[in-house]
Structure formats: structure tokens, C-alpha cells
Write a protein that holds these residues in place. Structure first.
Motif, short mmCIF file in Angstrom:
data_model
loop_
_atom_site.label_atom_id
_atom_site.label_comp_id
_atom_site.label_asym_id
_atom_site.label_seq_id
_atom_site.Cartn_x
_atom_site.Cartn_y
_atom_site.Cartn_z
N LEU A 158 27.01 7.04 10.24
CA LEU A 158 26.44 6.04 9.84
C LEU A 158 26.08 5.31 11.30
O LEU A 158 26.08 5.16 12.26
CB LEU A 158 27.57 4.60 9.56
N ILE A 159 24.15 5.68 10.24
CA ILE A 159 23.07 5.12 11.96
C ILE A 159 22.45 3.75 11.51
O ILE A 159 22.49 3.52 10.44
CB ILE A 159 22.24 6.26 11.48
N ALA A 160 22.59 3.03 13.13
CA ALA A 160 21.74 2.20 12.94
C ALA A 160 21.12 2.13 13.58
O ALA A 160 20.46 2.37 14.31
CB ALA A 160 22.90 0.59 14.29
N LEU A 161 19.70 1.54 12.66
CA LEU A 161 18.54 1.65 13.46
C LEU A 161 17.63 -0.36 13.47
O LEU A 161 18.16 -0.68 12.56
CB LEU A 161 17.31 2.36 12.21
N ASP A 162 16.75 -0.49 14.20
CA ASP A 162 16.10 -1.54 14.71
C ASP A 162 14.85 -1.29 12.97
O ASP A 162 14.24 -0.38 13.44
CB ASP A 162 15.64 -1.39 15.85
N ALA A 163 15.31 -2.39 12.71
CA ALA A 163 14.64 -2.68 10.62
C ALA A 163 12.95 -3.24 11.50
O ALA A 163 12.28 -2.30 10.32
CB ALA A 163 14.74 -3.42 10.70
N ALA A 164 12.58 -3.54 12.46
CA ALA A 164 11.04 -3.35 12.49
C ALA A 164 10.04 -2.24 13.61
O ALA A 164 8.74 -1.61 12.94
CB ALA A 164 10.81 -4.72 13.28
N THR A 165 11.00 -1.70 14.04
CA THR A 165 10.71 -0.16 14.77
C THR A 165 11.22 1.18 14.54
O THR A 165 10.58 2.30 14.35
CB THR A 165 10.97 -0.34 16.39
N GLY A 166 12.47 1.22 13.93
CA GLY A 166 13.20 2.26 13.17
C GLY A 166 13.90 3.09 14.80
O GLY A 166 14.62 4.05 14.69
N ALA A 167 13.87 2.48 16.10
CA ALA A 167 14.10 3.12 16.86
C ALA A 167 16.29 2.65 16.72
O ALA A 167 16.31 1.70 16.11
CB ALA A 167 14.20 2.76 18.09
N ALA A 172 15.29 -14.43 18.31
CA ALA A 172 14.49 -13.76 17.60
C ALA A 172 14.03 -12.99 18.31
O ALA A 172 13.31 -13.05 19.07
CB ALA A 172 13.06 -15.18 17.39
N GLY A 173 13.09 -12.28 17.37
CA GLY A 173 12.70 -11.29 18.83
C GLY A 173 13.02 -9.77 19.00
O GLY A 173 12.48 -9.09 19.58
N ALA A 174 14.82 -9.98 19.48
CA ALA A 174 15.32 -8.88 19.99
C ALA A 174 15.25 -7.91 19.52
O ALA A 174 15.74 -7.97 17.62
CB ALA A 174 16.50 -9.86 20.64
N ALA A 175 15.41 -6.93 20.17
CA ALA A 175 15.88 -5.19 18.84
C ALA A 175 16.80 -5.26 18.61
O ALA A 175 18.08 -5.84 19.06
CB ALA A 175 15.14 -4.89 20.56
N CYS A 176 17.29 -5.08 17.11
CA CYS A 176 18.11 -4.92 16.37
C CYS A 176 18.70 -6.00 16.13
O CYS A 176 19.64 -5.83 15.63
CB CYS A 176 18.75 -3.74 16.98
N ALA A 177 17.65 -7.63 16.13
CA ALA A 177 18.31 -8.28 15.39
C ALA A 177 18.33 -8.41 14.09
O ALA A 177 19.51 -8.93 13.71
CB ALA A 177 17.32 -8.98 15.85
N ALA A 178 17.12 -7.50 13.34
CA ALA A 178 16.93 -7.52 11.95
C ALA A 178 17.98 -5.23 12.14
O ALA A 178 17.35 -4.88 12.24
CB ALA A 178 16.96 -6.84 11.49
N ARG A 179 18.50 -4.86 11.37
CA ARG A 179 18.90 -3.90 11.02
C ARG A 179 19.14 -2.88 9.42
O ARG A 179 19.17 -3.82 8.81
CB ARG A 179 20.27 -3.13 11.76
N ILE A 180 18.64 -1.35 10.19
CA ILE A 180 18.71 -0.41 9.29
C ILE A 180 20.24 -0.49 9.20
O ILE A 180 19.83 0.84 9.98
CB ILE A 180 17.72 -0.50 8.62
N PHE A 181 21.36 0.33 7.71
CA PHE A 181 21.62 1.38 8.14
C PHE A 181 22.14 2.31 7.47
O PHE A 181 22.33 2.07 6.05
CB PHE A 181 23.29 0.69 7.64
N THR A 194 0.67 -1.40 -0.13
CA THR A 194 -0.38 0.22 -0.32
C THR A 194 1.15 1.94 -0.08
O THR A 194 0.45 2.16 0.14
CB THR A 194 -1.04 0.27 1.10
N GLY A 195 2.30 1.47 0.22
CA GLY A 195 2.77 2.49 0.87
C GLY A 195 2.96 3.20 1.81
O GLY A 195 3.56 4.52 2.00
N LYS A 196 1.90 2.66 2.59
CA LYS A 196 1.33 3.20 3.77
C LYS A 196 2.70 3.34 5.06
O LYS A 196 3.67 2.54 5.09
CB LYS A 196 0.71 2.45 5.03
N GLU A 197 3.08 4.60 5.67
CA GLU A 197 4.19 4.49 6.42
C GLU A 197 4.01 3.72 7.26
O GLU A 197 2.85 4.26 8.30
CB GLU A 197 5.03 6.15 6.56
N LEU A 198 5.75 2.88 7.93
CA LEU A 198 5.06 2.23 8.82
C LEU A 198 5.93 2.78 10.08
O LEU A 198 5.69 2.68 11.22
CB LEU A 198 5.77 0.87 9.19
N TRP A 199 7.42 3.23 10.12
CA TRP A 199 8.45 4.03 10.61
C TRP A 199 9.03 5.76 9.98
O TRP A 199 9.02 4.48 8.92
CB TRP A 199 8.47 3.30 11.63
#
Length: 647
Positions: A165-174, A148-157, A112-117
Motif C-alpha cells: 500500500l503506497i501513499a503518493l503526493d497527489a500533486a507531484t506523485g512523490a 494548505a499546500g503542504a506535501a502530501c496534504a492530498a494523497r493517492i493511495f 486533454t489526457g496529458k500526463e502530469l506525473w
């Protein structure tokens, strides 16, 4: 404020198209889901997708499925004129990730293109970045050791133009607070800059076995002893420094230079533990008298051990570069069947319109390379290389030589003016050295091929790549006349090359009517059979519709300069924006015939991507224009899909 005329016309055309769409949408057969988890589609940058729901037979049915606005147009209304929306989104872990011109990263619902975070790093838009505000992409990494499910288990750099260079939680953006300081590493720590904006990060980092590697973009032509082009690596979990690699470390004694940085996207081969760097030229661009020799590992494809930063091999595509012919595109990792033998290879496209094909393990040419004599007689004190490397195949994809009889013009008058410009400059073909007379660089320093790179269809063994064609005239200016030249020619690029005996002036050769002095096509899309090195087809890319309304009827199908690259799909389609008009196009990969084009709300000078989500294939492109191309600005991400119900 009333809508601009262009917006009113576009809106009217959309209404008319909707009114004329009489037939109901046809059913679409659901397809298996396909991700796009890396900037280049895969870690090796092939820009190929197994998605095949959209085919040459049904591509004309594509419609806009959704549009997302990053908000940059409203947040940065003045600075956006000096920005370029070059982003290629990625789809990984069930989310689509987009990075705006000002480094705001958003996670979107792919259907849908809806913003999640969203995360905004707060870029200071009052700083002038010489290479524009750009974020070509972000990097996704799933930590194989994280619960599994831990904060920052998957990251966006997220790389930023102000060297973070910023590391963000892929699930939340934190922010991932265990990375660096509160989620951020200062990549420029310890680097002394003369001014803000001198060093940027514009391309996504790569990750190999838990090591994240990042390059930099450095301002051109300012001085001899420029900021070093060191490539840096960090622990992807903690941000701790791992190693640093300087391409000029082995340049030889007596060399005064900097840069040789890696501003274009890199590639990775995790199985081999290698990262592949496309290095740029040493400083300054157009005079090398203070950097004798060939420049170490500048202008090279360099394979590094990702764990240690030690080079395994390097291959130089230009010796002693004084033409700004740095390597601008991601090295593409592929198994190439040249000559009937399959070889794990690196395919490297260049600004000269050349394609080098190198063995991935050794750097030896898979397609032979010849050292051919190059023009001599440089400026006093310029130690030119007597030869330059040329692959025997494919042929150069861009023209490399011009004479006054080749000058282009719509009338005898403007053609005559172009003839005068060409006749008055030095030009003995490619690699003619810069001079005080003024030297023609052909291709110009924008390419040939630029940062959009190429797409490779491994099954068909075909490379698809786009090129631009224009003339630059580069004039060396004695150091005591640089300031006067700057004042006399305020609208032109004049740089001091401080510390060198010459400054420089660089300008595109245009007729009085504003058209390139070289003959069209000025932009092309090519297909190359990598089994033989033969060019299968080449067609003009783009129109002058949005550059000069009404000119298309007069000029015909001339193609236009472009920025961005192609994407190939399993069904045999090639999708590309890039051209300086507001369209995304689809070409038949077998014939080069344009099958479809979709109108965009702003310039599409970006590389598209494609994926299948919940059975439906989408083709997505950033449409926000480009500061240096002066195309229409915006902040939209546009997704196209076949609209019929899934069956």
C-alpha cells in the motif's frame, strides 16, 4: 512489422467515418463542473453522476476527445497476456488518476489526457498472479488537518498486486515518506506464503475518518488451510496499524479453513463511521467437510466500525458455500424507497443474480428474504445447509435451472452434444452440491453479477446492473486421482484442494462449435425499480463481433458474458463497456434501448466513469482487454465528449 488486419480495418473505418462526417459540430451548452472522486463515484459506490450535458437526444454526437496510453503494452509485452485493465479512473483535486494493469499510476489533465506525473512501483512481471495483474482503482484522500499546500496534504493511495500500500503526493506523485517505510506499508507483513502471487491487492482501499482499510485477493482452490482473509486498517497519515478483522474468527470450533477475504471493492459511510465489506467464501471453494457450519462471516455483507474494526452487523448471502458464490461486488449505499418508505440501505448484488437490500444500520432485510429448501446429498462428509436465502424481490436476474431440452446449438448435432453434457451431470437447480458425477453450477462462478456491481439512480429509484449467463460443470476428484487427472486434462482447470478428500475440475460447458450450451442471452443489462422490486426491462448486452468475426449475422442479438459495470447519469443515460466486444455503449435508462456505441482500441472490460471539466462532460473508460476473457489487449484510456464549441 505490418499492422495486424484488425488494426488496419479499424483504422480504415475511422478514416471513412471522418470523411463522412459532413456536418459541423453543434454548439454545446457549458455545464457546471462535476468530479468523480471515488472508485464508485461516491463513497457508497452508487456509480451515478449529476452530469447531464450528454443526453439521450445528443448522445449520438459523442466523439473521441483524447486517448492516453499507460505504456504497459510496451513495458510488459509478454505479461500483459495475463493482465486485465479493469481500472476505473477517478477525478479529484483537478486531476484524473489512472492505475494500469501493472500498478503504474498516472495523473492526467482531465481536458486533454496529458500526463502530469507518473509513479511506477516496479511490479515483477515474471510472477504469475492467479487472479491476473489487476488494479481496479486508487484512492484519493485530502487530509483535513494538513496545512494548505503542504506535501502530501492530498494523497493517492495505490494498492499493488505484490501486497503493498503506497501513499503518493497527489500533486507531484512523490512518495509520502511519513507513511510506513518511505511511503509504503507491506500489507502482507508476517503472512507466510507458499509462493509469490498467492496473495494480491486488486481493489482500492477505503478511508473513513483518517483510517484506511484494505482487503486482499487470495488464490482459490489450492488447499484447506489457506491464507487468512484478514482485512487490515492503518492510520492514513502514518501507516501505523490500527486493527485487523478476520471474517472466520467466529466460524466455530473444529473449522479448518482460510480465505473469506475481501477482494472486491468496499464502501464507506463516514457519517456513521462504518465500512462495508463484501466477504468471499472460505477455503477451499468446492468442499466444506472440514469447515462445518455456515462459515462465520464468510459470504456476507459485514458492517464494521471503522475506528475499531468491530462488527456492527453481518448478513450472509450463502450458507456454507461450496459453489464459489462469494460476494464479488461493491456494496452500494443508497436511500431506498421500497414499499413507500425511505430507508438508508445497502444494496448487494451477487453471482447468483440476486439483489439483497439491507438496512444500513442493522443489516435487517428491507426487502424481505426467505429461507428456501436447497438440494441435499452432498459428497460424503459434506454438512450442507438445508436452506439458502432468497430475497422476494427482485426476481433472480440470471436463470438458475436447466434441463437437457433447454440445450442450445446452431445445428441438431452440436445441440445434441450439449444435451449429452447436461444429461450426464447432476443438476437440481441452484445450490446443487458438487459431486464426483459432475454438477452443473448455473449461474456459473463468474455470475450473475460480478465485480462490476450496479449503478443506482436515487431520483428515479432505479438500479441498473449487468449479468452474465453460462454453465460451469464442477467435478470432485478423489484425492488419489487428482495428479492423474491433471496430466490427462492439461488444458483444463484442475486443483488439488490440498488437505481435502477431493480435488476439483471446473469447466464451462460449450458445444463443439465453442458456443455456450445454455440458451442466450449470455449477457444482459437490467433495470429494477427499487420502490417495487419489479424488473422494468432487460436487454442483451454486447455482440459476438470480436469473439468470432462474422458470427453476429448468424447468431443475432444474443448478448455476451461481460466484466465491468454500468454508470448512470442525471440525464437518464446508462454507460457501459464490459461486454466481450470492443465498444462503450449508451442506453436509454427509461426503455433499455441502445442509443450509441463507440469503438474502442481494445477490450473495454472495465467500468467507465464520467465528469464535467471546464464546462464539458467526458465519459472515460479503460480499454486494455482481459486475460481471462481473452479479449484484445492494450493500454489505452479513452475519453469521449460532445465536440461542439462551448456556449
Amino acid at each position: 512489422m505490418p499492422l495486424p488486419v484488425r488494426a488496419l480495418v479499424s483504422a480504415s473505418l475511422l478514416v471513412l467515418a471522418a470523411a463522412c462526417a459532413g456536418e459541423p459540430a453543434q454548439p454545446v451548452k457549458a455545464a457546471a463542473d462535476v468530479d468523480w472522486p471515488f472508485y464508485g463515484g461516491d463513497a457508497g459506490g452508487q456509480r451515478y453522476s449529476a452530469a447531464a450535458q450528454i443526453t439521450p437526444a445528443n448522445v449520438t454526437g459523442l466523439k473521441v476527445a483524447w486517448t492516453y496510453s499507460t505504456g504497459d503494452l510496451a513495458r510488459h509485452p509478454k505479461a500483459i497476456e495475463h493482465a486485465a485493465f479493469e481500472n476505473t479512473p477517478i477525478l479529484a483535486g483537478g486531476r484524473l488518476y489512472v492505475c494500469s494493469q501493472f500498478n503504474r499510476v498516472s495523473a492526467l489533465d482531465p481536458g486533454t489526457g496529458k500526463e502530469l506525473w507518473a509513479h511506477d512501483p516496479g511490479i515483477d512481471d515474471s510472477v504469475h498472479y492467479p487472479n491476473d495483474n489487476i488494479c481496479r482503482g486508487v484512492t484519493y484522500w485530502a487530509d483535513p488537518e494538513a496545512p494548505a499546500g503542504a506535501a502530501c496534504a492530498a494523497r493517492i493511495f495505490l494498492p499493488t498486486v505484490d501486497r503493498r500500500l503506497i501513499a503518493l503526493d497527489a500533486a507531484t506523485g512523490a512518495p509520502c515518506t511519513g507513511f510506513g517505510k518511505g511511503g509504503t506499508v507491506d500489507v502482507g507483513q508476517g503472512v507466510l506464503l507458499e509462493r509469490k502471487g498467492q496473495m494480491q491487492i486488486t481493489s482500492p482501499p477505503v478511508i473513513v475518518n483518517g483510517v484506511i482499510v484494505v482487503g486482499s485477493s487470495i488464490d482459490d482452490n489450492q488447499r484447506v488451510e489457506e491464507v487468512s482473509g484478514v482485512v487490515r486498517a492503518y492510520d492514513a497519515r502514518t501507516g501505523a496499524p490500527k486493527w485487523a478483522f478476520d471474517p472466520l474468527a467466529n466460524a466455530g470450533p473444529g473449522v479448518k479453513a482460510g480465505a473469506a477475504n475481501v477482494w472486491a471493492p468496499m464502501s464507506a459511510d463516514p457519517a456513521r463511521g462504518l465500512v462495508f465489506l463484501p466477504t468471499s467464501s472460505a477455503s477451499p471453494d468446492f468442499f466444506g467437510g472440514l469447515r462445518p457450519g455456515n462459515g462465520g462471516m464468510a459470504n456476507s455483507v459485514v458492517a464494521l466500525d471503522a475506528a475499531t474494526g468491530q462488527p456492527r452487523w453481518s448478513f450472509q448471502t450463502v450458507h456454507h458455500d461450496i459453489w464459489d458464490y462469494d460476494i464479488p461486488a461493491q456494496p452500494t449505499l443508497a436511500d431506498v424507497g421500497y414499499g413507500g418508505r425511505t430507508t438508508p440501505a445497502v444494496i448487494q448484488a451477487t453471482k447468483q443474480g440476486l439483489i439483497f437490500t439491507l438496512a444500513r444500520d442493522t443489516g435487517a432485510p428491507v426487502i424481505p428474504v426467505e429461507e428456501r429448501p436447497a438440494p441435499q446429498g452432498g459428497a460424503p462428509g459434506e454438512p450442507l445447509s438445508p436452506t439458502q436465502p432468497f430475497p422476494i424481490a427482485p426476481k433472480p436476474l440470471s436463470p438458475t435451472k436447466i434441463s437437457e431440452k433447454d440445450a442450445y446449438g446452431l445445428t441438431p448435432w452440436d445441440r445434441g452434444k450439449c444435451r449429452e453434457l447436461i444429461r450426464g451431470a447432476r443438476h437440481e437447480g441452484i445450490y446443487t452440491p458438487p459431486s464426483t458425477q459432475g454438477t452443473i453450477l448455473y449461474p456459473f462462478t463468474g455470475g450473475g453479477v460480478n465485480w462490476g456491481g450496479l449503478a443506482f439512480d436515487a431520483g428515479r429509484q432505479v438500479v441498473y446492473v449487468n449479468t452474465s449467463s453460462a454453465l460451469h460443470r464442477v467435478t470432485l476428484i478423489p484425492v488419489d486421482k487428482v495428479q492423474a487427472t491433471k496430466q490427462a486434462e492439461m488444458g483444463k482447470e484442475v486443483s488439488a484442494q490440498r488437505g481435502a478428500p477431493y480435488g476439483m475440475k471446473r469447466e464451462v460447458l460449450l458445444s463443439p462449435l465453442g458456443l455456450p450450451c445454455n440458451p442466450p442471452p449470455w449477457g444482459q443489462l437490467h433495470a429494477v425499480d427499487m420502490r417495487t422490486g419489479k424488473v422494468l426491462w432487460e436487454v442483451p448486452l454486447g455482440t459476438t463481433r470480436d469473439l468470432a468475426p462474422g458470427s453476429q449475422l448468424l447468431l443475432g442479438n444474443v448478448g455476451v458474458p461481460n466484466a465491468g459495470g454500468p454508470v448512470a447519469t442525471a440525464s437518464g443515460l446508462v454507460f457501459i463497456g464490459a461486454a466481450m466486444d470492443d465498444y462503450l455503449r449508451a442506453f436509454d435508462g427509461a426503455s433499455g434501448r441502445e442509443l450509441w456505441k463507440g469503438r474502442l482500441p481494445a477490450g473495454g472490460q472495465a467500468t467507465p466513469m464520467t465528469y464535467v471539466w471546464k464546462g464539458r462532460q467526458y465519459v472515460v473508460i479503460a480499454a486494455g482487454g482481459h486475460g481471462k476473457s481473452n479479449t484484445k489487449r492494450g493500454d489505452s484510456v479513452v475519453a469521449f465528449a460532445l465536440p461542439g464549441p462551448l456556449t
